[in-house]
Design a protein around this motif. Structure first.
Motif, PDB file in Angstrom:
ATOM      1  N   VAL A  21       0.821  -1.214   0.000  1.00 51.64           N
ATOM      2  CA  VAL A  21       0.000   0.000   0.000  1.00 51.64           C
ATOM      3  C   VAL A  21       0.857   1.267   0.000  1.00 51.64           C
ATOM      4  CG1 VAL A  21      -1.942  -1.121   1.182  1.00 51.64           C
ATOM      5  CG2 VAL A  21      -0.260   0.162   2.522  1.00 51.64           C
ATOM      6  N   LEU A  37       2.802 -16.804  -1.595  1.00 54.94           N
ATOM      7  CA  LEU A  37       1.350 -16.837  -1.423  1.00 54.94           C
ATOM      8  C   LEU A  37       0.763 -18.097  -2.063  1.00 54.94           C
ATOM      9  CD1 LEU A  37       0.538 -13.069  -2.046  1.00 54.94           C
ATOM     10  CD2 LEU A  37       0.345 -14.298   0.129  1.00 54.94           C
ATOM     11  N   VAL A 110       5.571 -12.061   4.834  1.00 48.65           N
ATOM     12  CA  VAL A 110       4.387 -11.968   3.968  1.00 48.65           C
ATOM     13  C   VAL A 110       3.417 -10.919   4.515  1.00 48.65           C
ATOM     14  CG1 VAL A 110       2.324 -13.204   3.178  1.00 48.65           C
ATOM     15  CG2 VAL A 110       4.559 -14.326   3.082  1.00 48.65           C
ATOM     16  N   THR A 111       3.138 -10.993   5.820  1.00 55.47           N
ATOM     17  CA  THR A 111       2.151 -10.058   6.385  1.00 55.47           C
ATOM     18  C   THR A 111       2.660  -8.617   6.307  1.00 55.47           C
ATOM     19  OG1 THR A 111       2.963 -10.434   8.630  1.00 55.47           O
ATOM     20  CG2 THR A 111       1.081 -11.726   7.931  1.00 55.47           C
ATOM     21  N   LEU A 114       1.736  -7.157   3.070  1.00 55.91           N
ATOM     22  CA  LEU A 114       0.293  -7.006   2.821  1.00 55.91           C
ATOM     23  C   LEU A 114      -0.374  -6.064   3.822  1.00 55.91           C
ATOM     24  CD1 LEU A 114      -0.742 -10.729   2.116  1.00 55.91           C
ATOM     25  CD2 LEU A 114      -0.129  -8.961   0.463  1.00 55.91           C
ATOM     26  N   GLU A 115       0.382  -5.586   4.829  1.00 51.46           N
ATOM     27  CA  GLU A 115      -0.271  -4.795   5.869  1.00 51.46           C
ATOM     28  C   GLU A 115      -0.712  -3.442   5.307  1.00 51.46           C
ATOM     29  OE1 GLU A 115       3.838  -3.111   7.985  1.00 51.46           O
ATOM     30  OE2 GLU A 115       2.694  -4.735   8.889  1.00 51.46           O
ATOM     31  N   THR A 116      -1.783  -2.908   5.900  1.00 46.48           N
ATOM     32  CA  THR A 116      -2.376  -1.679   5.371  1.00 46.48           C
ATOM     33  C   THR A 116      -2.134  -0.470   6.261  1.00 46.48           C
ATOM     34  OG1 THR A 116      -4.440  -2.250   6.475  1.00 46.48           O
ATOM     35  CG2 THR A 116      -4.233  -2.901   4.154  1.00 46.48           C
TER      36      THR A 116
ATOM     37  N   LEU B  40      -4.573 -13.399  -4.613  1.00 48.62           N
ATOM     38  CA  LEU B  40      -3.384 -12.544  -4.466  1.00 48.62           C
ATOM     39  C   LEU B  40      -2.135 -13.159  -5.097  1.00 48.62           C
ATOM     40  CD1 LEU B  40      -3.611 -11.420  -0.710  1.00 48.62           C
ATOM     41  CD2 LEU B  40      -4.154 -10.030  -2.730  1.00 48.62           C
ATOM     42  N   LEU B 102      -9.061   0.286  -3.481  1.00 52.11           N
ATOM     43  CA  LEU B 102      -8.705  -0.752  -2.502  1.00 52.11           C
ATOM     44  C   LEU B 102      -9.747  -0.839  -1.390  1.00 52.11           C
ATOM     45  CD1 LEU B 102      -6.410  -2.721  -1.468  1.00 52.11           C
ATOM     46  CD2 LEU B 102      -5.683  -0.817  -0.016  1.00 52.11           C
ATOM     47  N   PRO B 104      -9.270  -1.799   2.132  1.00 62.92           N
ATOM     48  CA  PRO B 104      -8.163  -2.168   3.034  1.00 62.92           C
ATOM     49  C   PRO B 104      -8.530  -3.299   3.988  1.00 62.92           C
ATOM     50  CG  PRO B 104      -8.518   0.223   3.031  1.00 62.92           C
ATOM     51  CD  PRO B 104      -9.657  -0.387   2.280  1.00 62.92           C
ATOM     52  N   LEU B 107      -7.565  -6.814   2.860  1.00 60.10           N
ATOM     53  CA  LEU B 107      -6.156  -7.164   3.089  1.00 60.10           C
ATOM     54  C   LEU B 107      -5.905  -7.415   4.574  1.00 60.10           C
ATOM     55  CD1 LEU B 107      -3.722  -4.922   0.976  1.00 60.10           C
ATOM     56  CD2 LEU B 107      -4.033  -7.395   0.872  1.00 60.10           C
ATOM     57  N   SER B 108      -6.508  -6.551   5.428  1.00 60.11           N
ATOM     58  CA  SER B 108      -6.298  -6.722   6.883  1.00 60.11           C
ATOM     59  C   SER B 108      -6.811  -8.069   7.362  1.00 60.11           C
ATOM     60  CB  SER B 108      -7.028  -5.644   7.689  1.00 60.11           C
ATOM     61  OG  SER B 108      -6.835  -4.391   7.132  1.00 60.11           O
ATOM     62  N   THR B 111      -4.066 -10.539   6.622  1.00 55.06           N
ATOM     63  CA  THR B 111      -2.868 -10.409   7.462  1.00 55.06           C
ATOM     64  C   THR B 111      -3.168 -10.809   8.907  1.00 55.06           C
ATOM     65  OG1 THR B 111      -3.278  -8.043   7.829  1.00 55.06           O
ATOM     66  CG2 THR B 111      -1.773  -8.621   6.055  1.00 55.06           C
TER      67      THR B 111
END
Lengths: 117, 117
Positions: A21, A37, A110-111, A114-116, B40, B102, B104, B107-108, B111
């Motif tokens: 992001v 993934l 990985v996280t 992908l974290e927002t 993903l 997006l 969010p 995605l959260s 994760t």
């Protein structure tokens, strides 16, 4: 079955890449993340990983994984091989049985991407 | 190309499921998470998602996505459709062009299930 046995450098993943992001992923980083993934994107592999990860010391014997998953031993072994090749698990042989242990940093890498927040 | 157009209830994902390091995933939760991870797990889709996510207001016109990705317009549209069906993007048509934004929380919710701490 998915052939996904390229070994991935987990240590590189640990230092790599801003969250997606924040800035567009490069082709190379997107390729690396996609490989990881793909290794996770299977219900049986996610269940295996969660059983190992939630076990004492985040380690489990393959002998304790077959029954809860309800798949044949060769299928379970294949899935564990994919997770190990992708850097999420390590495997150690002790006598008759193989033991699998979570590498938490592989999941974190990985996280992190992908974290927002 | 992957056919992955089942629409997923993102709101359910937001409240669902402990991290997989805390307790073994149920078959149903593993199935749901695998569907999202599959959406993903493609380099082009990750790059598209990262361009949208890092754009102003986390929104981008499809007209600005084709050139940086370097794929044909139909291929880009297919990937955007997969990401939208999986709940990661919304699509709104404005005149000639479609705009993607997006979500969010989608995605959260991924994760949150993969986090290790």
């Amino acid at each position: 079955m998915v052939q996904l046995l390229e070994v991935i450098d987990v240590s590189a993943g640990a230092t790599c890449c801003a969250p997606l992001v924040k800035e567009p992923l490069s082709q190379q980083d997107a390729g690396r993340l996609a490989v990881r993934l793909k290794a996770l994107a299977d219900p049986a592999r996610l269940r295996l990983l969660s059983i190992v990860a939630s076990s004492s010391d985040q380690e489990a014997c393959v002998c304790d994984l077959i029954k809860p998953i309800g798949l044949s031993q060769p299928t379970v072994s294949h899935h564990l091989k994919v997770l190990t090749a992708a850097g999420f698990l390590t495997r150690s042989q002790r006598g008759t049985w193989a033991y699998y242990r979570l590498i938490p940093e592989a999941l974190s890498s990985v996280t992190r991407m992908l974290e927002t927040a």
